[in-house]
Design a protein around this motif. Structure first.
Motif, mmCIF file in Angstrom:
data_model
loop_
_atom_site.group_PDB
_atom_site.id
_atom_site.type_symbol
_atom_site.label_atom_id
_atom_site.label_comp_id
_atom_site.label_asym_id
_atom_site.label_seq_id
_atom_site.Cartn_x
_atom_site.Cartn_y
_atom_site.Cartn_z
ATOM 1 N N PRO A 1 13.306 12.397 11.380
ATOM 2 C CA PRO A 1 12.079 13.186 11.492
ATOM 3 C C PRO A 1 10.846 12.319 11.740
ATOM 4 O O PRO A 1 9.941 12.701 12.462
ATOM 5 C CB PRO A 1 11.980 13.926 10.161
ATOM 6 N N ASN A 2 10.807 11.141 11.132
ATOM 7 C CA ASN A 2 9.718 10.176 11.336
ATOM 8 C C ASN A 2 10.345 8.829 11.657
ATOM 9 O O ASN A 2 10.910 8.198 10.762
ATOM 10 C CB ASN A 2 8.859 10.044 10.073
ATOM 11 N N VAL A 3 10.252 8.400 12.914
ATOM 12 C CA VAL A 3 10.836 7.114 13.292
ATOM 13 C C VAL A 3 9.788 6.029 13.062
ATOM 14 O O VAL A 3 8.789 5.948 13.766
ATOM 15 C CB VAL A 3 11.306 7.108 14.758
ATOM 16 N N ALA B 1 10.284 1.340 8.700
ATOM 17 C CA ALA B 1 10.856 1.563 7.370
ATOM 18 C C ALA B 1 11.995 2.580 7.407
ATOM 19 O O ALA B 1 13.040 2.369 6.788
ATOM 20 C CB ALA B 1 9.771 2.022 6.404
ATOM 21 N N SER B 2 11.822 3.695 8.134
ATOM 22 C CA SER B 2 12.872 4.714 8.169
ATOM 23 C C SER B 2 14.105 4.201 8.913
ATOM 24 O O SER B 2 15.235 4.512 8.534
ATOM 25 C CB SER B 2 12.361 6.018 8.795
ATOM 26 N N LEU B 3 13.898 3.405 9.942
ATOM 27 C CA LEU B 3 15.015 2.819 10.680
ATOM 28 C C LEU B 3 15.801 1.855 9.784
ATOM 29 O O LEU B 3 17.034 1.934 9.682
ATOM 30 C CB LEU B 3 14.510 2.088 11.924
ATOM 31 N N LEU B 4 15.103 0.967 9.094
ATOM 32 C CA LEU B 4 15.778 0.018 8.209
ATOM 33 C C LEU B 4 16.471 0.729 7.048
ATOM 34 O O LEU B 4 17.562 0.345 6.641
ATOM 35 C CB LEU B 4 14.781 -1.020 7.681
ATOM 36 N N HIS B 5 15.852 1.783 6.550
ATOM 37 C CA HIS B 5 16.457 2.555 5.467
ATOM 38 C C HIS B 5 17.771 3.195 5.937
ATOM 39 O O HIS B 5 18.790 3.118 5.248
ATOM 40 C CB HIS B 5 15.482 3.622 4.974
ATOM 41 N N ASP C 1 0.849 -1.192 0.000
ATOM 42 C CA ASP C 1 0.000 0.000 0.000
ATOM 43 C C ASP C 1 0.884 1.242 0.000
ATOM 44 O O ASP C 1 1.534 1.553 0.992
ATOM 45 C CB ASP C 1 -0.913 0.011 1.222
ATOM 46 N N ARG C 2 0.912 1.939 -1.121
ATOM 47 C CA ARG C 2 1.808 3.087 -1.256
ATOM 48 C C ARG C 2 1.440 4.243 -0.336
ATOM 49 O O ARG C 2 2.245 5.125 -0.087
ATOM 50 C CB ARG C 2 1.895 3.553 -2.694
ATOM 51 N N ARG C 3 0.237 4.238 0.204
ATOM 52 C CA ARG C 3 -0.162 5.295 1.141
ATOM 53 C C ARG C 3 0.598 5.193 2.459
ATOM 54 O O ARG C 3 0.635 6.129 3.236
ATOM 55 C CB ARG C 3 -1.664 5.250 1.391
ATOM 56 N N THR D 1 6.534 6.905 3.483
ATOM 57 C CA THR D 1 6.849 8.219 4.026
ATOM 58 C C THR D 1 7.848 8.886 3.097
ATOM 59 O O THR D 1 8.896 8.314 2.794
ATOM 60 C CB THR D 1 7.469 8.083 5.438
ATOM 61 N N PRO D 2 7.558 10.092 2.645
ATOM 62 C CA PRO D 2 8.506 10.753 1.735
ATOM 63 C C PRO D 2 9.812 11.109 2.436
ATOM 64 O O PRO D 2 9.823 11.421 3.629
ATOM 65 C CB PRO D 2 7.762 12.012 1.287
#
Length: 109
Positions: A51-53, A56-60, A28-30, A33-34
């Motif tokens: 900025p957003n934990v 996905a952001s952690l793994l990125h 689901d692309r919604r 997080t940009p």
């Protein structure tokens, strides 16, 4: 048989290509997080400053740092390490072992 009409609650799948060329199917692309900060592209040394934990952001951030041979990342007082599966030395200091206790203590803060 009933016709299924699309609703705004239905997932919107997407195919995402990462900077290293890998393709990932997103259910689901919604939920994406940009990326908004330069650190989103470089990998931040302390993930508590993201900025957003999110998972996905952690793994990125960990993936980016791993590809830069930055295997140690902080999460506040917690040190995370990703096994690079290769011997490593500290850049700019010939022979200094990256796995030394002194080196790990530098990240303890």
């Amino acid at each position: 048989k009933k016709d299924h009409k699309s609703s705004s609650d239905d997932p919107v799948p997407a195919l995402v290509k990462t900077s290293d060329g890998q393709l990932h199917k997103i259910s689901d692309r919604r939920k994406l997080t940009p990326l908004t900060s330069p650190d989103d592209y470089l990998g931040i040394p302390d993930v508590l400053h993201l900025p957003n934990v999110t998972e996905a952001s952690l793994l990125h951030a960990l993936r980016l740092r791993y590809h830069l041979d930055e295997i140690y990342t902080s999460a506040g007082p917690i040190l995370m390490s990703v096994n690079p599966y290769k011997p490593m030395t500290v850049p700019g200091t010939p022979g200094e072992d990256l796995y030394s206790e002194e080196r790990m203590m530098m990240y303890r803060g």
